[in-house]
Design a protein around this motif. Structure first.
Motif, mmCIF file in Angstrom:
data_model
loop_
_atom_site.group_PDB
_atom_site.id
_atom_site.type_symbol
_atom_site.label_atom_id
_atom_site.label_comp_id
_atom_site.label_asym_id
_atom_site.label_seq_id
_atom_site.Cartn_x
_atom_site.Cartn_y
_atom_site.Cartn_z
ATOM 1 N N TYR A 126 -9.738 82.045 16.852
ATOM 2 C CA TYR A 126 -8.449 82.154 17.533
ATOM 3 C C TYR A 126 -7.347 81.444 16.738
ATOM 4 C CZ TYR A 126 -4.913 81.939 21.189
ATOM 5 O OH TYR A 126 -3.749 82.056 21.893
ATOM 6 N N GLU A 127 -7.639 80.233 16.272
ATOM 7 C CA GLU A 127 -6.658 79.480 15.485
ATOM 8 C C GLU A 127 -6.333 80.203 14.181
ATOM 9 O OE1 GLU A 127 -8.079 75.449 15.164
ATOM 10 O OE2 GLU A 127 -7.986 75.190 17.340
ATOM 11 N N GLN A 128 -7.350 80.800 13.561
ATOM 12 C CA GLN A 128 -7.135 81.560 12.332
ATOM 13 C C GLN A 128 -6.233 82.762 12.602
ATOM 14 O OE1 GLN A 128 -7.983 80.915 9.196
ATOM 15 N NE2 GLN A 128 -7.099 82.825 8.454
ATOM 16 N N LEU A 129 -6.482 83.420 13.729
ATOM 17 C CA LEU A 129 -5.683 84.570 14.133
ATOM 18 C C LEU A 129 -4.219 84.173 14.328
ATOM 19 C CD1 LEU A 129 -6.089 87.568 14.995
ATOM 20 C CD2 LEU A 129 -6.292 86.727 17.322
ATOM 21 N N LEU A 130 -3.986 83.076 15.044
ATOM 22 C CA LEU A 130 -2.618 82.589 15.257
ATOM 23 C C LEU A 130 -1.941 82.265 13.933
ATOM 24 C CD1 LEU A 130 -2.928 80.228 18.360
ATOM 25 C CD2 LEU A 130 -2.003 82.538 18.275
ATOM 26 N N SER A 131 -2.692 81.647 13.055
ATOM 27 C CA SER A 131 -2.165 81.280 11.741
ATOM 28 C C SER A 131 -1.773 82.529 10.944
ATOM 29 C CB SER A 131 -3.214 80.465 10.994
ATOM 30 O OG SER A 131 -2.813 80.255 9.672
ATOM 31 N N GLU A 132 -2.614 83.560 10.994
ATOM 32 C CA GLU A 132 -2.329 84.793 10.258
ATOM 33 C C GLU A 132 -1.097 85.504 10.823
ATOM 34 O OE1 GLU A 132 -5.958 87.026 10.326
ATOM 35 O OE2 GLU A 132 -6.951 85.689 8.905
ATOM 36 N N VAL A 133 -0.989 85.536 12.144
ATOM 37 C CA VAL A 133 0.182 86.173 12.766
ATOM 38 C C VAL A 133 1.447 85.386 12.394
ATOM 39 C CG1 VAL A 133 1.330 86.700 14.960
ATOM 40 C CG2 VAL A 133 -1.081 87.272 14.651
ATOM 41 N N ALA A 134 1.364 84.058 12.448
ATOM 42 C CA ALA A 134 2.524 83.224 12.090
ATOM 43 C C ALA A 134 2.939 83.473 10.644
ATOM 44 C CB ALA A 134 2.203 81.753 12.310
ATOM 45 N N SER A 135 1.962 83.650 9.753
ATOM 46 C CA SER A 135 2.307 83.900 8.344
ATOM 47 C C SER A 135 2.960 85.275 8.182
ATOM 48 C CB SER A 135 1.082 83.761 7.441
ATOM 49 O OG SER A 135 0.168 84.799 7.667
ATOM 50 N N LEU A 136 2.530 86.255 8.978
ATOM 51 C CA LEU A 136 3.174 87.577 8.934
ATOM 52 C C LEU A 136 4.613 87.495 9.438
ATOM 53 C CD1 LEU A 136 0.350 89.968 10.227
ATOM 54 C CD2 LEU A 136 1.042 89.541 7.859
ATOM 55 N N VAL A 137 4.821 86.734 10.500
ATOM 56 C CA VAL A 137 6.173 86.562 11.046
ATOM 57 C C VAL A 137 7.081 85.956 9.972
ATOM 58 C CG1 VAL A 137 7.575 85.290 12.735
ATOM 59 C CG2 VAL A 137 5.477 86.438 13.467
ATOM 60 N N GLU A 138 6.567 84.986 9.231
ATOM 61 C CA GLU A 138 7.367 84.332 8.185
ATOM 62 C C GLU A 138 7.745 85.295 7.063
ATOM 63 O OE1 GLU A 138 8.823 81.345 8.241
ATOM 64 O OE2 GLU A 138 7.992 81.181 10.258
#
Length: 196
Positions: A126-138
């Motif tokens: 879950y944390e990895q998923l959030l991190s990946e989505v946050a990096s896409l947003v950036e």
């Protein structure tokens, strides 16, 4: 003597920090309707919304006096974040205080997967998923990134986003649409999945 009402939020903040307590009253009056409405829409209870609104400005005053404000030109967004966080804190406290009795049921209510603790692996995924989505947003263009953050991180409505970014509601909606399209494209290119 300067008419305080013509001063910008930032000028009022500076004067308040310098000791002019009238400025905080003006800031509260200026933003009362917007912030109270935002809180009320989330909690749906007038007295509770009033209590949280008061807590917001107690926190604002404390933060300003202790030098924790450095948002340059974003006073309203900063106050909205404080309001959003206090509403979330309220709901967390409520969730932790609710009790369910298992005695009235013939089966074990708590023997269900939604009550089970997540494994360390689930949390890591879950944390990895959030991190990946946050990096896409950036990786989005600034205008799209701003709309995503204001909508999903700070909980602002599209009307509030439009006011905050000085664009029309249609433009704000369009930016959100393109942001989501771009995120989907990037996910497809990277063969990412949002399921755990």
């Amino acid at each position: 003597m300067t008419d305080l009402k013509i001063l910008s939020d930032e000028e009022l903040v500076k004067k308040f920090i310098s000791g002019d307590t009238r400025c905080i009253d003006l800031l509260i009056d200026r933003h009362h309707q917007r912030i109270y409405s935002f809180i009320f829409l989330m909690v749906r209870h007038r007295d509770l919304a009033e209590d949280i609104f008061q807590d917001v400005f107690v926190k604002v005053i404390h933060s300003l006096r202790s030098g924790k404000y450095a948002e340059n030109g974003r006073f309203t967004s900063w106050v909205m974040r404080i309001a959003h966080n206090l509403v979330i804190d309220y709901f967390r406290k409520q969730k932790n205080q609710q009790m369910i009795s298992n005695d009235q049921y013939s089966y074990d209510l708590f023997n269900h997967t939604r009550f089970s603790d997540h494994t360390i692996e689930d949390k890591m995924v879950y944390e990895q998923l959030l991190s990946e989505v946050a990096s896409l947003v950036e990786m989005l263009p600034d205008s799209q990134k701003e709309v995503i953050k204001l909508r999903h991180y700070f909980g602002l409505s599209f009307k509030e986003i439009a006011e905050e970014t000085n664009v029309s509601i249609n433009t704000a909606l369009g930016r959100m649409r393109y942001a989501l399209i771009n995120i989907r494209k990037m996910m497809e290119e990277r063969k990412m999945s949002l399921t755990i």
